[in-house]
Design a protein around this motif. Sequence first.
Motif, PDB file in Angstrom:
ATOM      1  N   GLN A   1       6.953   3.771   0.819  1.00 50.17           N
ATOM      2  CA  GLN A   1       6.452   5.077   0.382  1.00 50.17           C
ATOM      3  C   GLN A   1       7.595   6.032   0.024  1.00 50.17           C
ATOM      4  O   GLN A   1       7.353   7.078  -0.568  1.00 50.17           O
TER       5      GLN A   1
ATOM      6  N   THR B   1       1.754  -3.124 -10.115  1.00 51.78           N
ATOM      7  CA  THR B   1       2.979  -3.357  -9.361  1.00 51.78           C
ATOM      8  C   THR B   1       3.979  -4.097 -10.247  1.00 51.78           C
ATOM      9  O   THR B   1       3.693  -5.189 -10.728  1.00 51.78           O
TER      10      THR B   1
ATOM     11  N   ARG C   1      -6.164   0.372  -6.547  1.00 47.16           N
ATOM     12  CA  ARG C   1      -5.223   0.696  -5.472  1.00 47.16           C
ATOM     13  C   ARG C   1      -5.815   1.736  -4.523  1.00 47.16           C
ATOM     14  O   ARG C   1      -5.712   1.612  -3.301  1.00 47.16           O
ATOM     15  N   GLN C   2      -6.446   2.766  -5.103  1.00 46.22           N
ATOM     16  CA  GLN C   2      -7.029   3.838  -4.284  1.00 46.22           C
ATOM     17  C   GLN C   2      -8.203   3.292  -3.455  1.00 46.22           C
ATOM     18  O   GLN C   2      -8.373   3.647  -2.293  1.00 46.22           O
TER      19      GLN C   2
ATOM     20  N   LEU D   1      -1.884   8.300   2.607  1.00 46.56           N
ATOM     21  CA  LEU D   1      -1.351   7.685   1.388  1.00 46.56           C
ATOM     22  C   LEU D   1      -1.693   8.533   0.163  1.00 46.56           C
ATOM     23  O   LEU D   1      -1.529   8.088  -0.976  1.00 46.56           O
ATOM     24  N   GLY D   2      -2.195   9.739   0.402  1.00 50.73           N
ATOM     25  CA  GLY D   2      -2.418  10.666  -0.703  1.00 50.73           C
ATOM     26  C   GLY D   2      -3.753  10.501  -1.398  1.00 50.73           C
ATOM     27  O   GLY D   2      -3.897  10.896  -2.549  1.00 50.73           O
ATOM     28  N   ILE D   3      -4.734   9.921  -0.697  1.00 50.23           N
ATOM     29  CA  ILE D   3      -6.035   9.703  -1.327  1.00 50.23           C
ATOM     30  C   ILE D   3      -7.043  10.726  -0.812  1.00 50.23           C
ATOM     31  O   ILE D   3      -7.210  10.874   0.402  1.00 50.23           O
TER      32      ILE D   3
ATOM     33  N   MET E   1       0.821  -1.208   0.000  1.00 50.87           N
ATOM     34  CA  MET E   1       0.000   0.000   0.000  1.00 50.87           C
ATOM     35  C   MET E   1       0.858   1.263   0.000  1.00 50.87           C
ATOM     36  O   MET E   1       0.394   2.326  -0.411  1.00 50.87           O
ATOM     37  N   GLY E   2       2.091   1.136   0.452  1.00 47.56           N
ATOM     38  CA  GLY E   2       2.994   2.280   0.415  1.00 47.56           C
ATOM     39  C   GLY E   2       3.262   2.790  -0.988  1.00 47.56           C
ATOM     40  O   GLY E   2       3.714   3.918  -1.179  1.00 47.56           O
ATOM     41  N   LEU E   3       2.980   1.961  -1.993  1.00 47.95           N
ATOM     42  CA  LEU E   3       3.186   2.381  -3.388  1.00 47.95           C
ATOM     43  C   LEU E   3       2.111   3.358  -3.851  1.00 47.95           C
ATOM     44  O   LEU E   3       2.291   4.045  -4.863  1.00 47.95           O
ATOM     45  N   THR E   4       0.988   3.400  -3.110  1.00 48.07           N
ATOM     46  CA  THR E   4      -0.186   4.132  -3.587  1.00 48.07           C
ATOM     47  C   THR E   4       0.126   5.532  -4.134  1.00 48.07           C
ATOM     48  O   THR E   4      -0.275   5.835  -5.252  1.00 48.07           O
ATOM     49  N   PRO E   5       0.847   6.393  -3.381  1.00 50.10           N
ATOM     50  CA  PRO E   5       1.054   7.742  -3.930  1.00 50.10           C
ATOM     51  C   PRO E   5       1.987   7.772  -5.143  1.00 50.10           C
ATOM     52  O   PRO E   5       2.067   8.785  -5.823  1.00 50.10           O
TER      53      PRO E   5
ATOM     54  N   ARG F   1       5.680  -0.369   5.321  1.00 45.21           N
ATOM     55  CA  ARG F   1       4.827   0.328   4.354  1.00 45.21           C
ATOM     56  C   ARG F   1       5.326   1.755   4.143  1.00 45.21           C
ATOM     57  O   ARG F   1       5.401   2.246   3.012  1.00 45.21           O
TER      58      ARG F   1
ATOM     59  N   ALA G   1      -6.954   1.071  -0.584  1.00 44.62           N
ATOM     60  CA  ALA G   1      -6.283   1.800   0.495  1.00 44.62           C
ATOM     61  C   ALA G   1      -7.297   2.286   1.522  1.00 44.62           C
ATOM     62  O   ALA G   1      -6.956   2.483   2.688  1.00 44.62           O
TER      63      ALA G   1
ATOM     64  N   LYS H   1       1.722   5.645  -7.681  1.00 41.67           N
ATOM     65  CA  LYS H   1       1.070   4.978  -8.814  1.00 41.67           C
ATOM     66  C   LYS H   1      -0.176   5.741  -9.204  1.00 41.67           C
ATOM     67  O   LYS H   1      -0.974   6.115  -8.356  1.00 41.67           O
TER      68      LYS H   1
END
Lengths: 287, 380
Positions: A158, A114, B265-266, B280-282, A102-106, A154, B269, A108
């Motif tokens: 990020q 992935t 993904r969003q 996480l930027g959402i 989930m740390g990849l979220t910002p 996580r 999260a 992607k």
Amino acid sequence: MIVNAIDVVGLSWQLERQSILSNISFSLPKGQMLGVIGANGAGKSSLLRCLYRYIEPTSGSISVLGQDIHGYSSRAFARDVAVVLQETPAHFEMTTSQLVAMGLTPHKSWFEFTNQDDKQHIQRALQQVGLEHKANQDYDKLSGGEKQRALIARAIVQRPSVLILDEPTNHLDVRYQIQILELVRSLGISVICSIHDLNLAAATCDNLLLLHQGHCVAYGSPQEVLTQTQIASAFGVSCEVQPHRQTGKPAIQYFYGYQPSSATIKNVPTPKSAAIAAGQRRSHGDA
Amino acid sequence: MEMPNAATAKSKTMHSSWAMIFSPLSAQAWLFIALLLLVIITPVVAASYGAADLPMSQVLRILLVPIVGQDSAVYLTTYSFMTPFDSTHNSNIAERIVFELRLPRILLAFIAGAGLAISGSVLQTVTRNPLADPFLFGISSGASLGAVIAMSALSVLGLELSGIGGWLSVPIGAFIGASAASLMVLGMAGTNVNSQTERMLLSGVAITFMFGAMTSLILYFSSPQATASVLFWSMGSFAKASWSSLWMPAIVVVSGIGVIMAMKRQILAMLAGDETAHTLGIPVARVRLAMLLLCSLITAIIVAHCGGIGFVGLMIPHIVRLLFPGRYPIMITAIAGGLFMIWVDVFARSLMDNQELPVGIITSVIGSLFFLIVLRRRRR
């Protein structure tokens, strides 16, 4: 000019006309670790929430890496600032590596999957926190310390410049308390972290910020902040502060049976008399 | 009974004792193969059931002709293990039954099931409420009310339901009703995480009653003929499926699934909690609102075309989560929902001779039992 990781100037936050945080200013130089300490309800979590933009302060300015935090987009902010919180909701059916991913979220955008690099990154982060053998286990079934380490993994994925942790050592065994904070220190990024245990805060942080009823009552090195009078006024306890035998940082011994009267520090018993009382009690306990 | 545990335990024992037989495939791979086989078999079997019973070999031949050509289709089906081709049916009529009646019906059932299952899955994720479902949240009843208002407005204006105004205004009415219902549920949820599940369900119940009462009121003042047709529609049916009406639900459901896959993904999260998702930027509030409206749109289109079909959105995501723990497979959820719906429709067509049961009744019977089981498990 050297840019700080975080600069806070005159931060205040009021909730329903009640002042929760008032006029707080501090700076976190890059690569350093700042501990936020204070009694329950002193405003530690609120201060951190202002920093990661979860609450909007009433006044004051906050900059991350020299840029005002309002200038960031949600995703750009999350790429610079990672946060480790205490709570995870119930029914959180994920494996450890999924949580770490989930740390990849910002990083992607839509439809970005992935890739092999990301997988290696996740693997390395799991190794860094010593959880590679638990990668495919349910996150819910990890122990408290393992959960906390997974959340830090996580945050590593990020790839932030600043890491904010809200009481990462809560509910953990002493061993994990030390392990978590030393792990965070070893990452080499700027860290701001609220900590309950003053000895732990003194031993691991470069600077401390002592909050009391929303005010910053002391800010500086552990030696400057953790004095007997300041601890007494902020926490309502009596203690003795001596240099730690190993680190030279302040080491705090609390005295028991102390009745604080209306938060004034006049009635603090002398350390000597309290020490005698404590010694007597201890010998009783041993017998 | 903790099901995820049981699932992992089962896969472990399978690893040790059944390893010789099942290696090198995992239990999940076998499930996947089973699903794939079902996808292939279902249309053939489903198309052979109905008022006129067609032998499966004939259906298979009819379906294969456009794919492999006349000669190979005859060859494949004549020398297959199935019953040999029965020439008593006029093959021309059989072909028309399959292509003009059964195939669109099967496709509509698949699209409706897939859309409802995905809506339920997304609603459960973004509201972190394992009991979320378009039906239970009152979204379906909102869509029904909107559709009924649109239908009666059309009849008052003297317009044809099948005309250009009909096929656009009923879905639009349904979408407005569905959005109103989902926004009310979201508005009533409050900010207390501990009570949100209960509050959402209770407000969904209240909204269902309120919108249901309004629908009843409109029906009360309509002509008996209109009432009967609306009542039958509201119980859910794929009987009116045709190629000409299939494209709208197909486009909405397929593009809806596309958007959901793009934002997977969003969406996932948000499972970690609003505050974590924020870090996480959402943009949590915006994504949740967008997803609620998307689910409302999918539900509204399905309600406008097939009526009220409840509990599919609750059951299918739960079952998929149990079978594929920790994966959140969007495509599998959609396919499982679609297949389930086709089989419920087959059941509805063949349970009684010369009569069809509304599919909504069947899904509600199965679904309400399922709901009680889930509720019981949650209480432990």
